[in-house]
Design an enzyme around this catalytic site. Structure first.
Site, PDB file in Angstrom:
ATOM      1  N   ASP A   1       2.164   2.000   3.481  1.00 15.09           N
ATOM      2  CA  ASP A   1       3.085   1.049   4.135  1.00 15.09           C
ATOM      3  C   ASP A   1       4.504   1.578   4.095  1.00 15.09           C
ATOM      4  O   ASP A   1       5.330   1.208   4.918  1.00 15.09           O
ATOM      5  CB  ASP A   1       3.129  -0.299   3.395  1.00 15.09           C
ATOM      6  CG  ASP A   1       1.792  -0.972   3.305  1.00 15.09           C
ATOM      7  OD1 ASP A   1       0.878  -0.582   4.050  1.00 15.09           O
ATOM      8  OD2 ASP A   1       1.664  -1.898   2.477  1.00 15.09           O
TER       9      ASP A   1
ATOM     10  N   HIS B   1       0.880  -1.176   0.000  1.00 17.72           N
ATOM     11  CA  HIS B   1       0.000   0.000   0.000  1.00 17.72           C
ATOM     12  C   HIS B   1       0.914   1.221   0.000  1.00 17.72           C
ATOM     13  O   HIS B   1       2.010   1.164   0.569  1.00 17.72           O
ATOM     14  CB  HIS B   1      -0.819   0.116   1.291  1.00 17.72           C
ATOM     15  CG  HIS B   1      -1.733  -1.010   1.628  1.00 17.72           C
ATOM     16  ND1 HIS B   1      -1.313  -2.160   2.219  1.00 17.72           N
ATOM     17  CD2 HIS B   1      -3.076  -1.116   1.490  1.00 17.72           C
ATOM     18  CE1 HIS B   1      -2.353  -2.953   2.430  1.00 17.72           C
ATOM     19  NE2 HIS B   1      -3.441  -2.345   1.997  1.00 17.72           N
TER      20      HIS B   1
HETATM   21  C1  XLS Z   1      -7.696  -6.602   4.349  1.00 19.58           C
HETATM   22  C2  XLS Z   1      -7.247  -6.782   2.974  1.00 19.58           C
HETATM   23  C3  XLS Z   1      -6.046  -5.934   2.585  1.00 19.58           C
HETATM   24  C4  XLS Z   1      -5.924  -5.875   1.092  1.00 19.58           C
HETATM   25  C5  XLS Z   1      -5.071  -4.750   0.603  1.00 19.58           C
HETATM   26  O1  XLS Z   1      -8.424  -7.392   4.893  1.00 19.58           O
HETATM   27  O2  XLS Z   1      -7.008  -8.126   2.749  1.00 19.58           O
HETATM   28  O3  XLS Z   1      -4.885  -6.422   3.171  1.00 19.58           O
HETATM   29  O4  XLS Z   1      -5.430  -7.049   0.558  1.00 19.58           O
HETATM   30  O5  XLS Z   1      -5.564  -3.539   1.019  1.00 19.58           O
END
Ligand code: XLS
Ligand code: NI
Ligand code: NI
Length: 449
Positions: free
Chosen positions: A106, A103
């Site tokens: 991140d 993300h």
């Molecule tokens: C959350 C989601 C997240 C997505 C990316 O539950 O799985 O991690 O994969 O934003």
């Protein structure tokens, strides 16, 4: 690499299950071994999730983080962000993966304005791009975090506040530019808070229209800048919102068709999300593949006893076999899909090296699933079984139904005088328990060779 972060870990090698009982090493994942016409690494396209692996502190709803990471001594947020890139690339190299996912948030701390935030982010992206040039590491997908910051309390594209929509669009614009810079193969939208807490105060129709508008704007801008990633929506039924619009694969496909997004978007499906929706992972993958909308997979598993998204590293061989059966039937995970470990170690597995063990069990589990699925495919076991189950549509009245030459009147005259005994005699047992016994046999046999 100047500093060694992951000490005591060498490059993880394929050892094979006969020789490996415990410790570091792969039992089933042999990256360059060709099976079913492709190298294992190309079937599986494993990816490490930046957020869980390098950022996650292993909090749970009742407790603080327990994680011990080799960069914990760094206090300045930008220094830490840059150090994590070094740690990350050392980790990818030692684990032997080809892909990463992240993300935007991140990677770098937020500033007071989006302009400052973008500046922080760009510094980290510069460093990632340098590493990519040196190592050949690829980005499976990038995405935007539009759920952590308090501004997104009521969603991003579906927020009742137009300023939040505007901010989200501006944030996403930069994320797409970043995606282009790192050559991301896919771009994921997970609508963390794109749903509602309560219907009493929600204009659901308007919110869904806004979400669709947002996706169209994103695709248009990606086209404009020549970022040709496959766009993906990631369904999840709830959590953090009580209801999320991208509930499951079927609901999301209906949304995509309604708003004309199904030509440009596909699905990124996650095991734990499937469970939260009351489905199996296999079900979600099946629904997507039959609609020709399977894009990529987030590999993790839930826990039968825990009702939230716990993002456990996958270790369930049966579930992985079922998922990989769908992938083998599909020919690949998706046009540019991979298996991204949207997974974290348990809170009690707080040591740095547990991050390696988590990925190893996950990679081996899916590698094992792939081996079993290919063996079943090679024998035509399930193909024969399914074909046989529908054989009555090949001749007689079944063939007429298939050909579209039957109607209610012709079917009535066919059925009306048939005695009950004849109808029952025409049905046959599924022998489902025998089928499951055979699947167990495939798993045991394939994995002990
Ligand atoms: C959350 C989601 C997240 C997505 C990316 O539950 O799985 O991690 O994969 O934003
Ligand atoms: Ni996910
Ligand atoms: Ni998730």
């Amino acid at each position: 690499m100047t500093n060694e972060y992951w000490q005591g870990v060498d490059q993880i090698k394929y050892i094979g299950h006969q020789d490996k009982k415990s410790g570091l090493g792969f039992q089933y994942y042999n990256p360059d071994e060709v099976i079913g016409g492709k190298k294992m690494r190309d079937w599986l396209r494993f990816s490490v999730a930046y957020w869980h692996t390098f950022d996650q502190r292993l909090v749970d709803p009742f407790g603080d983080g327990t994680a011990q990471r080799p960069y914990d001594h760094i206090t300045d947020p930008m220094d830490l962000a840059l150090a994590k890139v070094d740690a990350a690339f050392e980790f990818y190299h030692k684990l032997g993966v080809d892909y990463l996912c992240f993300h935007d948030r991140d990677l770098a701390p937020e500033g007071d304005t989006l302009r400052e935030t973008n500046r922080n982010l760009d510094k980290v992206i510069d460093k990632i791009v340098d590493y990519q040039k040196q190592t050949g590491m690829k980005v499976l997908w990038n995405t935007s975090n539009m759920f952590t910051n308090p501004r997104f309390v009521a969603g991003a594209a579906t927020s009742p506040d137009a300023d939040v929509f505007a901010y989200a669009a501006a944030q996403l614009k930069h994320s797409l530019e970043i995606g282009k810079r790192v050559g991301a193969e896919n771009y994921v939208f997970w609508g963390g808070r794109e749903g509602y807490e309560s219907l009493w105060n929600t204009n659901m129709k308007l919110e869904q229209e806004h979400a669709a508008k947002f996706f169209h704007m994103a695709k248009d801008y990606a086209n404009e800048i020549g970022f040709d990633a496959q766009m993906l929506l990631e369904p999840k039924p709830k959590e953090p919102s009580t209801h999320q619009y991208d509930f499951d694969a079927a609901t999301t496909i209906a949304f995509m068709k309604e708003y004309d997004l199904d030509k440009d978007f596909k699905l990124n499906l996650e095991g734990n999300h499937a469970n939260l929706a009351g489905h199996t992972y296999q079900h979600e993958i099946r629904v997507a593949r039959e609609a020709n909308l399977l894009g990529s997979l987030d590999a993790n598993q839930g826990d039968k006893l825990i009702g939230w998204d716990i993002d456990e590293f996958p270790s369930d061989l049966y579930e992985a076999t079922a998922a990989m059966y769908e992938v083998v039937e599909n020919g690949s995970i998706g046009p540019r899909g991979g298996l991204n470990f949207d997974a974290k170690p348990r809170r009690s597995s707080f040591a740095a090296n547990d991050l390696f063990y988590g990925h190893i069990v996950g990679m081996d589990t899916f590698a094992a699933g792939l081996r079993v699925a290919l063996k079943m495919k090679q024998d035509g076991f399930l193909e024969k079984l399914v074909a046989d189950r529908y054989r009555s549509y090949q001749s007689g009245v079944g063939a007429e139904i298939e050909a579209g030459t039957a109607d209610f009147k012709s079917l009535e005259s066919y059925a009306i005088d048939k005695p009950q005994s004849e109808l029952v005699a025409a049905t046959s047992s599924d022998h489902l328990e025998e089928v499951k016994d055979t699947i167990n046999h495939y798993i045991i046999e394939t994995l002990s060779k």
